[in-house]
Write a protein that holds these residues in place. Structure first.
Motif, short mmCIF file in Angstrom:
data_model
loop_
_atom_site.label_atom_id
_atom_site.label_comp_id
_atom_site.label_asym_id
_atom_site.label_seq_id
_atom_site.Cartn_x
_atom_site.Cartn_y
_atom_site.Cartn_z
N ASP A 234 0.82 -1.21 0.00
CA ASP A 234 0.00 0.00 0.00
C ASP A 234 0.85 1.26 0.00
O ASP A 234 0.44 2.30 0.51
CB ASP A 234 -0.93 0.00 1.21
CG ASP A 234 -0.17 -0.08 2.53
OD1 ASP A 234 1.06 -0.32 2.51
OD2 ASP A 234 -0.81 0.09 3.60
N ALA A 235 2.04 1.19 -0.57
CA ALA A 235 2.96 2.32 -0.54
C ALA A 235 2.42 3.50 -1.34
O ALA A 235 1.70 3.33 -2.34
CB ALA A 235 4.32 1.91 -1.11
N GLU A 236 2.78 4.70 -0.90
CA GLU A 236 2.48 5.90 -1.66
C GLU A 236 3.40 5.97 -2.87
O GLU A 236 4.46 5.33 -2.91
CB GLU A 236 2.67 7.15 -0.79
CG GLU A 236 1.74 7.24 0.40
CD GLU A 236 1.99 8.49 1.23
OE1 GLU A 236 2.95 9.22 0.90
OE2 GLU A 236 1.25 8.71 2.20
N ALA A 237 3.03 6.76 -3.86
CA ALA A 237 3.85 6.92 -5.05
C ALA A 237 5.22 7.46 -4.67
O ALA A 237 5.35 8.36 -3.83
CB ALA A 237 3.17 7.86 -6.04
N GLY A 238 6.26 6.88 -5.27
CA GLY A 238 7.63 7.32 -5.01
C GLY A 238 8.43 6.32 -4.21
O GLY A 238 9.52 6.64 -3.75
N ALA B 198 5.04 -13.14 -6.44
CA ALA B 198 5.46 -12.10 -5.48
C ALA B 198 5.67 -10.76 -6.17
O ALA B 198 5.40 -9.70 -5.57
CB ALA B 198 6.74 -12.54 -4.77
N LEU B 199 6.16 -10.77 -7.40
CA LEU B 199 6.39 -9.53 -8.14
C LEU B 199 5.17 -9.14 -8.98
O LEU B 199 4.80 -7.97 -9.04
CB LEU B 199 7.62 -9.68 -9.03
CG LEU B 199 8.95 -9.73 -8.27
CD1 LEU B 199 10.09 -10.13 -9.21
CD2 LEU B 199 9.24 -8.41 -7.59
N ALA B 200 4.55 -10.12 -9.61
CA ALA B 200 3.37 -9.83 -10.42
C ALA B 200 2.26 -9.22 -9.58
O ALA B 200 1.49 -8.37 -10.05
CB ALA B 200 2.88 -11.10 -11.12
N GLY B 201 2.18 -9.62 -8.31
CA GLY B 201 1.16 -9.08 -7.43
C GLY B 201 1.45 -7.69 -6.92
O GLY B 201 0.54 -6.95 -6.52
N LEU B 202 2.72 -7.30 -6.93
CA LEU B 202 3.11 -5.96 -6.47
C LEU B 202 2.98 -4.90 -7.56
O LEU B 202 2.62 -3.76 -7.29
CB LEU B 202 4.56 -5.97 -5.99
CG LEU B 202 4.85 -6.34 -4.55
CD1 LEU B 202 6.36 -6.48 -4.34
CD2 LEU B 202 4.30 -5.28 -3.59
N MET B 203 3.30 -5.28 -8.79
CA MET B 203 3.42 -4.30 -9.86
C MET B 203 2.10 -4.14 -10.61
O MET B 203 1.39 -5.12 -10.88
CB MET B 203 4.52 -4.73 -10.84
CG MET B 203 5.88 -5.00 -10.19
SD MET B 203 6.53 -3.60 -9.23
CE MET B 203 6.76 -2.37 -10.52
N ALA B 204 1.78 -2.90 -10.94
CA ALA B 204 0.54 -2.60 -11.65
C ALA B 204 0.57 -3.18 -13.06
O ALA B 204 1.63 -3.53 -13.60
CB ALA B 204 0.33 -1.09 -11.69
N SER B 205 -0.60 -3.24 -13.68
CA SER B 205 -0.73 -3.89 -14.98
C SER B 205 0.11 -3.20 -16.05
O SER B 205 0.53 -3.84 -17.02
CB SER B 205 -2.20 -3.93 -15.41
OG SER B 205 -2.73 -2.61 -15.48
N PRO C 174 7.38 -4.17 -21.77
CA PRO C 174 6.30 -4.52 -20.84
C PRO C 174 6.79 -5.63 -19.89
O PRO C 174 7.46 -6.58 -20.33
CB PRO C 174 5.19 -5.02 -21.76
CG PRO C 174 5.45 -4.35 -23.06
CD PRO C 174 6.94 -4.26 -23.18
N MET C 175 6.48 -5.49 -18.63
CA MET C 175 6.96 -6.46 -17.65
C MET C 175 6.43 -7.85 -17.97
O MET C 175 5.22 -8.05 -17.99
CB MET C 175 6.54 -6.04 -16.24
CG MET C 175 7.08 -6.95 -15.16
SD MET C 175 6.54 -6.42 -13.50
CE MET C 175 5.55 -7.83 -13.02
N PRO C 176 7.30 -8.84 -18.22
CA PRO C 176 6.82 -10.19 -18.48
C PRO C 176 6.08 -10.74 -17.27
O PRO C 176 6.54 -10.61 -16.13
CB PRO C 176 8.12 -10.98 -18.75
CG PRO C 176 9.12 -9.95 -19.17
CD PRO C 176 8.77 -8.72 -18.37
N ARG C 177 4.93 -11.36 -17.52
CA ARG C 177 4.09 -11.90 -16.45
C ARG C 177 3.78 -13.37 -16.72
O ARG C 177 3.75 -13.81 -17.84
CB ARG C 177 2.79 -11.11 -16.31
CG ARG C 177 3.02 -9.66 -15.86
CD ARG C 177 1.70 -8.93 -15.75
NE ARG C 177 1.89 -7.55 -15.32
CZ ARG C 177 1.90 -7.13 -14.06
NH1 ARG C 177 1.72 -8.00 -13.08
NH2 ARG C 177 2.08 -5.87 -13.77
#
Length: 228
Positions: free
Chosen positions: A153-157, A203-210, A225-228
């Motif tokens: 739930d981090a803020e931008a930045g 772990a990474l796919a769930g953190l990073m936006a689409s 594009p981030m490989p998923r």
């Protein structure tokens, strides 16, 4: 062995903006914030070969700390940063930090003495290791927050490390990679003996936006594009 472009890609970078800060992902796997003259590296894992042997693993050539420090020293000479920020897991554990060879200790202390050196604590190396510089659990600088492990739930930045992300194109081999979306940046590991986690891992796919991208390190950093 993790060698994110060695010296060849050290100053070649991909420019982007996060929370209003203009940043550069370098081909070496380090992050450069030119406005603040701040160089950030993550997951050096110095002393990994000593810890690996101590915990019953097969012997590894004990040169990873020397190689990691040599690549970091080259970046410092080229960029002349005012601040060097290590984003956690700088040592493989605190015992490994105390077991560094004297010549590595001398080189590390020389680097630390040359600029404002900040250790962000990681899960492998909580607390100071006695080499100088200053230590913190996280660091807020302008619009950016530097911490070792990303928060959901981090803020931008937010800028973090920990996961040692890697990514690959369809016809290429996996490379250490930065992962970037509108909220956060995750750095690749800079340490020589560090492995990596594919960007497609949950772990990474769930953190990073689409819309997240991966910036592959190398002689010319390559965004995709981030490989998923």
């Amino acid at each position: 062995m993790n060698d994110p472009a060695g010296f060849q890609g050290a100053l070649v970078g991909y420019d982007f903006t996060l929370a209003g800060a203009r940043l550069t992902a370098l081909g070496s796997g380090a992050l450069w914030w030119a406005e603040r003259r701040l160089l950030c590296v993550s997951d050096l894992h110095m002393g990994k070969s000593e810890r690996h042997l101590r915990r019953g693993g097969a012997p590894l050539p004990p040169y990873e700390t020397r190689d990691t420090l040599a690549r970091l020293a080259a970046l410092i000479r080229q960029l002349q940063p005012e601040t060097l920020l290590c984003l956690g897991d700088s040592f493989d554990d605190l015992a490994a930090a105390q077991a560094l060879p004297p010549e590595d200790v001398q080189d590390l202390r020389s680097l630390i003495a040359a600029q404002d050196w900040i250790w962000v604590e990681g899960n492998h190396d909580p607390g100071p290791a006695g080499f100088g510089g200053r230590s913190c659990t996280e660091m807020r600088l302008g619009p950016l927050t530097f911490r070792h492990i990303a928060e959901g739930d981090a803020e931008a930045g937010e800028i973090s490390g920990h996961y040692h992300p890697k990514a690959r194109l369809r016809r290429g081999s996996a490379r250490p990679a930065f992962l970037l979306d509108r909220t956060r940046l995750i750095l690749p590991a800079f340490g020589t003996y560090t492995g990596g986690l594919r960007s497609s891992d949950p772990a990474l796919a769930g953190l990073m936006a689409s819309e997240a991208i991966a910036i592959l390190t190398g002689p010319k950093p390559l965004p995709c594009p981030m490989p998923r």
